[in-house]
Design a protein around this motif. Sequence first.
Motif, PDB file in Angstrom:
ATOM      1  N   SER A  11      41.234  58.966  34.406  1.00  0.00           N
ATOM      2  CA  SER A  11      42.206  59.121  33.162  1.00  0.00           C
ATOM      3  C   SER A  11      43.774  59.107  33.498  1.00  0.00           C
ATOM      4  O   SER A  11      44.219  59.592  34.470  1.00  0.00           O
ATOM      5  N   GLY A  12      44.346  58.551  32.510  1.00  0.00           N
ATOM      6  CA  GLY A  12      45.850  58.375  32.554  1.00  0.00           C
ATOM      7  C   GLY A  12      46.332  57.267  33.579  1.00  0.00           C
ATOM      8  O   GLY A  12      47.627  57.179  33.767  1.00  0.00           O
ATOM      9  N   LEU A  13      45.577  56.538  34.275  1.00  0.00           N
ATOM     10  CA  LEU A  13      46.050  55.546  34.999  1.00  0.00           C
ATOM     11  C   LEU A  13      46.219  53.946  34.221  1.00  0.00           C
ATOM     12  O   LEU A  13      45.567  53.913  33.060  1.00  0.00           O
ATOM     13  N   ASN A  14      47.095  53.510  34.635  1.00  0.00           N
ATOM     14  CA  ASN A  14      47.244  51.778  34.118  1.00  0.00           C
ATOM     15  C   ASN A  14      46.903  50.751  35.062  1.00  0.00           C
ATOM     16  O   ASN A  14      46.761  50.906  36.313  1.00  0.00           O
ATOM     17  N   VAL A  15      46.490  49.666  34.440  1.00  0.00           N
ATOM     18  CA  VAL A  15      46.125  48.474  35.382  1.00  0.00           C
ATOM     19  C   VAL A  15      46.742  47.201  34.729  1.00  0.00           C
ATOM     20  O   VAL A  15      46.908  47.178  33.522  1.00  0.00           O
ATOM     21  N   GLY A  16      47.416  46.282  35.532  1.00  0.00           N
ATOM     22  CA  GLY A  16      47.702  45.103  35.287  1.00  0.00           C
ATOM     23  C   GLY A  16      46.990  43.905  35.731  1.00  0.00           C
ATOM     24  O   GLY A  16      46.203  44.018  36.768  1.00  0.00           O
ATOM     25  N   LEU A  17      46.706  42.838  34.948  1.00  0.00           N
ATOM     26  CA  LEU A  17      46.042  41.609  35.387  1.00  0.00           C
ATOM     27  C   LEU A  17      46.489  40.413  35.334  1.00  0.00           C
ATOM     28  O   LEU A  17      47.413  40.373  34.045  1.00  0.00           O
ATOM     29  N   LEU A  18      46.330  39.454  36.017  1.00  0.00           N
ATOM     30  CA  LEU A  18      46.859  38.082  36.040  1.00  0.00           C
ATOM     31  C   LEU A  18      45.220  37.356  35.890  1.00  0.00           C
ATOM     32  O   LEU A  18      44.489  37.442  36.464  1.00  0.00           O
ATOM     33  N   LEU A  19      45.212  36.281  34.840  1.00  0.00           N
ATOM     34  CA  LEU A  19      44.122  35.410  34.752  1.00  0.00           C
ATOM     35  C   LEU A  19      44.526  34.196  34.651  1.00  0.00           C
ATOM     36  O   LEU A  19      45.650  33.647  33.731  1.00  0.00           O
TER      37      LEU A  19
END
Length: 228
Positions: A77-85
């Motif tokens: 909870s409360g975390l962020n994620v970034g992705l490249l595709l």
Amino acid sequence: MTKIAAPAVSNRHPDARPQAAGTTPWAIKGELILNCNCTVFCPCVVSLGKHAPTEGYCQAWSGIRIDSGHYGDTDLSGLNVGLLLEIPGLMARGNWKAAAFIDDRADQNAYLALIEIFSGRAKGTTGLFKLLVSEFLGAERAAITYETEGKTRRLMVGKKIQGEVVPVQGKDPDRDIVATNTEYWMGSDITVATANKGRVRAFGRVWDFDGRSAEICQIDWSGPEVAR
């Protein structure tokens, strides 16, 4: 920002019995934004990948805000994620390339858990990544900010991703244009959006997708089998 290889190790206590990949219950609720190189709203949403992206190939960045979530006993909870595709043609044909940025506030257990989820090894909603991604470019811990101001969403991953997306305005400015009841893997209701800013400088990629297609989606993902 420190680049860390995605380790194929267990985050369980050394005295615990080994647990097979894809057997740990997990769930994530929150919001996802995505900006790609399509010139108009992504045709993959309604065609379910049967229609090619508008440019014939897809390049995209995405941000995930986890409002509540867990992987086994690990709180996400409360975390962020970034992705490249990167997708070379039709989604279902695979041969994707992908990279992940994991919130630097995540402890080691949460970091490893998010790698399992976003590599597809944890199965469930994101299990398609394991099937479709042929090259995982890497994972990095990073300072990730996901902001909401009115209807505007912003994602900042250090200097590597700078994104801002807003819903496309409809006839009634108080109501978003939404593709509803879809079978799109991310979620059934996708808000049609555009990017005020979509800059990527990471993994040798230099992308500028200002003014291009974007999506906003409320997510409710889980795996491999979670009682609701």
